[in-house]
Write an enzyme that holds these catalytic residues in place. Structure first.
Site, PDB file in Angstrom:
ATOM      1  N   ASN A  61       0.835  -1.201   0.000  1.00  0.00           N
ATOM      2  CA  ASN A  61       0.000   0.000   0.000  1.00  0.00           C
ATOM      3  C   ASN A  61       0.873   1.256   0.000  1.00  0.00           C
ATOM      4  O   ASN A  61       2.091   1.171   0.012  1.00  0.00           O
ATOM      5  CB  ASN A  61      -0.959  -0.020   1.202  1.00  0.00           C
ATOM      6  CG  ASN A  61      -0.195  -0.075   2.511  1.00  0.00           C
ATOM      7  OD1 ASN A  61       0.557   0.822   2.850  1.00  0.00           O
ATOM      8  ND2 ASN A  61      -0.358  -1.188   3.246  1.00  0.00           N
ATOM      9  N   ASP A  72      -4.050  -6.138   5.067  1.00  0.00           N
ATOM     10  CA  ASP A  72      -5.063  -6.969   5.727  1.00  0.00           C
ATOM     11  C   ASP A  72      -4.997  -8.420   5.275  1.00  0.00           C
ATOM     12  O   ASP A  72      -5.320  -9.320   6.023  1.00  0.00           O
ATOM     13  CB  ASP A  72      -6.460  -6.405   5.446  1.00  0.00           C
ATOM     14  CG  ASP A  72      -6.663  -5.085   6.175  1.00  0.00           C
ATOM     15  OD1 ASP A  72      -6.269  -5.019   7.356  1.00  0.00           O
ATOM     16  OD2 ASP A  72      -7.184  -4.121   5.563  1.00  0.00           O
ATOM     17  N   PRO A 127      -2.459 -11.629  10.513  1.00  0.00           N
ATOM     18  CA  PRO A 127      -2.702 -11.417  11.947  1.00  0.00           C
ATOM     19  C   PRO A 127      -2.868  -9.931  12.227  1.00  0.00           C
ATOM     20  O   PRO A 127      -2.256  -9.103  11.548  1.00  0.00           O
ATOM     21  CB  PRO A 127      -1.422 -11.954  12.604  1.00  0.00           C
ATOM     22  CG  PRO A 127      -0.390 -11.918  11.531  1.00  0.00           C
ATOM     23  CD  PRO A 127      -1.113 -12.126  10.234  1.00  0.00           C
ATOM     24  N   PHE A 177      -3.521   3.425  15.400  1.00  0.00           N
ATOM     25  CA  PHE A 177      -3.830   4.520  14.480  1.00  0.00           C
ATOM     26  C   PHE A 177      -5.020   4.093  13.630  1.00  0.00           C
ATOM     27  O   PHE A 177      -5.180   2.907  13.330  1.00  0.00           O
ATOM     28  CB  PHE A 177      -2.621   4.824  13.588  1.00  0.00           C
ATOM     29  CG  PHE A 177      -1.733   5.902  14.170  1.00  0.00           C
ATOM     30  CD1 PHE A 177      -1.069   5.692  15.364  1.00  0.00           C
ATOM     31  CD2 PHE A 177      -1.584   7.132  13.524  1.00  0.00           C
ATOM     32  CE1 PHE A 177      -0.264   6.677  15.924  1.00  0.00           C
ATOM     33  CE2 PHE A 177      -0.779   8.126  14.076  1.00  0.00           C
ATOM     34  CZ  PHE A 177      -0.121   7.908  15.275  1.00  0.00           C
TER      35      PHE A 177
HETATM   36  O1  C5P Z   1      -8.086  -2.378  11.240  1.00  0.00           O
HETATM   37  P1  C5P Z   1      -7.249  -1.234  10.784  1.00  0.00           P
HETATM   38  O2  C5P Z   1      -6.215  -1.633   9.799  1.00  0.00           O
HETATM   39  O3  C5P Z   1      -8.017  -0.040  10.333  1.00  0.00           O
HETATM   40  O4  C5P Z   1      -6.527  -0.767  12.124  1.00  0.00           O
HETATM   41  C1  C5P Z   1      -5.542   0.182  12.146  1.00  0.00           C
HETATM   42  C2  C5P Z   1      -4.641  -0.019  13.336  1.00  0.00           C
HETATM   43  O5  C5P Z   1      -4.375  -1.399  13.557  1.00  0.00           O
HETATM   44  C3  C5P Z   1      -3.291   0.602  13.103  1.00  0.00           C
HETATM   45  O6  C5P Z   1      -2.796   0.995  14.372  1.00  0.00           O
HETATM   46  C4  C5P Z   1      -2.471  -0.532  12.515  1.00  0.00           C
HETATM   47  O7  C5P Z   1      -1.091  -0.353  12.717  1.00  0.00           O
HETATM   48  C5  C5P Z   1      -3.013  -1.714  13.302  1.00  0.00           C
HETATM   49  N1  C5P Z   1      -3.000  -2.978  12.552  1.00  0.00           N
HETATM   50  C6  C5P Z   1      -2.144  -3.994  12.921  1.00  0.00           C
HETATM   51  N2  C5P Z   1      -2.176  -5.203  12.274  1.00  0.00           N
HETATM   52  C7  C5P Z   1      -3.045  -5.411  11.255  1.00  0.00           C
HETATM   53  C8  C5P Z   1      -3.916  -4.369  10.858  1.00  0.00           C
HETATM   54  C9  C5P Z   1      -3.863  -3.178  11.522  1.00  0.00           C
HETATM   55  O8  C5P Z   1      -1.323  -3.778  13.833  1.00  0.00           O
HETATM   56  N3  C5P Z   1      -3.062  -6.572  10.637  1.00  0.00           N
END
Ligand code: C5P
Length: 401
Positions: A212, A280, A307, A327
């Site tokens: 990304n 994701d 994860p 974040f």
């Molecule tokens: O679920 P989302 O991606 O929107 O969540 C964002 C937050 O979760 C950020 O702090 C990101 O660094 C963390 N995150 C993570 N591992 C993932 C997805 C998101 O640590 N697989």
């Protein structure tokens, strides 16, 4: 930015092949109006001559603990205290070990023990020496004692090996000197801060990946701010194109699963901040060889979920960091989504921002954030990512104090 003009640095030059880089360091500091008083170990004199060092510094070189002339001109105690900062570059395994154990058996180690000023070390040594358990133990002791560290960097070594152990570049050391001389209160001294930053790369085959647009800027700015406040700063970074924040220990990773592994190794800690834009999904079974165009159908990629690093760490029992910060980059209903994320991830605080086109955040140097916690929402006006980082770190420091 802290000015170096009128400042004075006692530069302890250790005996390693990287000692030649201290000549450029002296030149850069001189250009900024910073006085350099050089102190060389006997071994350092084997790598660069005191005459070259003295000519560049424009002042005499100190090296002998028992020199009658040096002691009458400036005693070793005074030498260690006259400067605003003591810089050790290159800091050899030997100098690190001596200071970690309080050994003072030559002028360099005596000055390091006698000083009442901050000490900034720029380690440089063979990769195996750097990775040796003894050096890593000494590094931890030095950090816990408040010694500031810049580098070492990864790269080719003079001995033909590759890995961490290269002296930080002279301009990185200058930046670290500037940060060390900044007048921030070192409220995070002795605390460990872990930050994830940048994107992750999920391989499709050995040459292709899913990723990304995350620039890593906000995470890197937070790491710099944590270093400024005196924290032991671990930055777990996906692939980005940013200069390494001086003083932080940077652990480069590629995929989400690599990132999780490193983060799990680094907890517990005092503050964990998850700024990384973790992919994701990953390709369930990445190909071992480059996927060829078959001329028939395009390949189908089967994805599986990565994860959630933030959620995994926030739900730890005994190893949970004291403060876990997530974040949330949202394109609409920023606050509602951030509140939902606070609950679903189990973190203490969400820093939310608008990444829609109108938010203009991705890759930008500016950011406008909202702090969402159980206590409610606090919205900050748009400001530079560096300023956001400084304010956030100061806020987090208060929360754990
Ligand atoms: O679920 P989302 O991606 O929107 O969540 C964002 C937050 O979760 C950020 O702090 C990101 O660094 C963390 N995150 C993570 N591992 C993932 C997805 C998101 O640590 N697989």
């Amino acid at each position: 930015m802290t000015s170096l003009s009128g400042k004075s640095v006692l530069l302890v030059i250790g005996g390693g092949i990287a000692a030649y880089k201290c000549l450029e360091l002296i030149r850069l500091l001189g250009k900024e109006g910073c006085k350099v008083v050089p102190l060389m170990t006997k071994a350092a004199e084997q790598f660069v001559t005191p005459l070259t060092v003295a000519s560049l510094a424009g002042t005499k070189v100190y090296s002998d603990l028992f020199s009658l002339t040096d002691e009458t001109e400036m005693g070793h105690i005074q030498l260690s205290r006259a400067a605003d900062l003591v810089v050790v570059a290159p800091a050899t395994a030997d100098l690190m070990a001596k200071l970690a154990h309080g050994i003072a058996n030559d002028l360099a180690s005596t000055a390091l023990l006698a000083t009442d000023k901050s000490v900034l070390m720029a380690p440089a040594m063979n990769v195996r020496m750097w990775r040796h358990a003894a050096t890593q133990r000494n590094l931890k002791t030095l950090i816990a004692d408040g010694v500031l560290i810049v580098g070492p960097n990864d790269g080719d070594m003079a001995c033909g090996e590759y890995g961490p152990g290269r002296l930080a570049e002279p301009d990185e050391i200058v930046a670290a000197i500037r940060a060390s001389l900044a007048t921030h209160p070192r409220v995070l001294a002795g605390k460990k801060v872990l930050i994830t930053a940048g994107p992750t790369r999920e391989p499709i085959d050995p040459v292709r990946y899913i990723s990304n647009h995350s620039s890593g800027k906000q995470g890197y700015a937070l790491a710099a701010a944590a270093v400024d406040l005196g924290a032991e700063t671990m930055l777990v970074s996906g692939p980005v194109h940013l200069p390494l924040p001086p003083g932080a220990q940077v652990m480069p990773v590629e995929s989400a699963r690599d990132m999780l592994k490193v983060v799990e190794r680094e907890v517990p800690c005092d503050i964990a901040i998850f700024t990384a834009a973790v992919a994701d999904w990953r390709v369930e079974s990445a190909a071992n060889e480059k996927i060829k165009k078959s001329g028939k159908d395009a390949p189908t990629l089967i994805l599986s979920e990565n994860p959630d690093i933030l959620k995994t760490i926030a739900s730890l029992k005994s190893k949970r960091p004291k403060l876990v910060v997530g974040f949330a980059a949202e394109t609409e209903n920023v606050l509602e989504h951030a509140k939902a994320k606070l609950a679903s991830k189990g973190c203490d605080l969400i820093v939310a921002n608008d990444v829609s086109a109108k938010g203009d955040v991705f890759g930008s140097d500016q950011n406008a954030v909202h702090l969402v916690s159980a206590n409610g929402v606090e919205s900050w006006p748009r400001m530079s990512k560096a300023h956001v980082a400084e304010k956030l770190m100061a806020h987090f420091a208060k929360l754990i104090s």
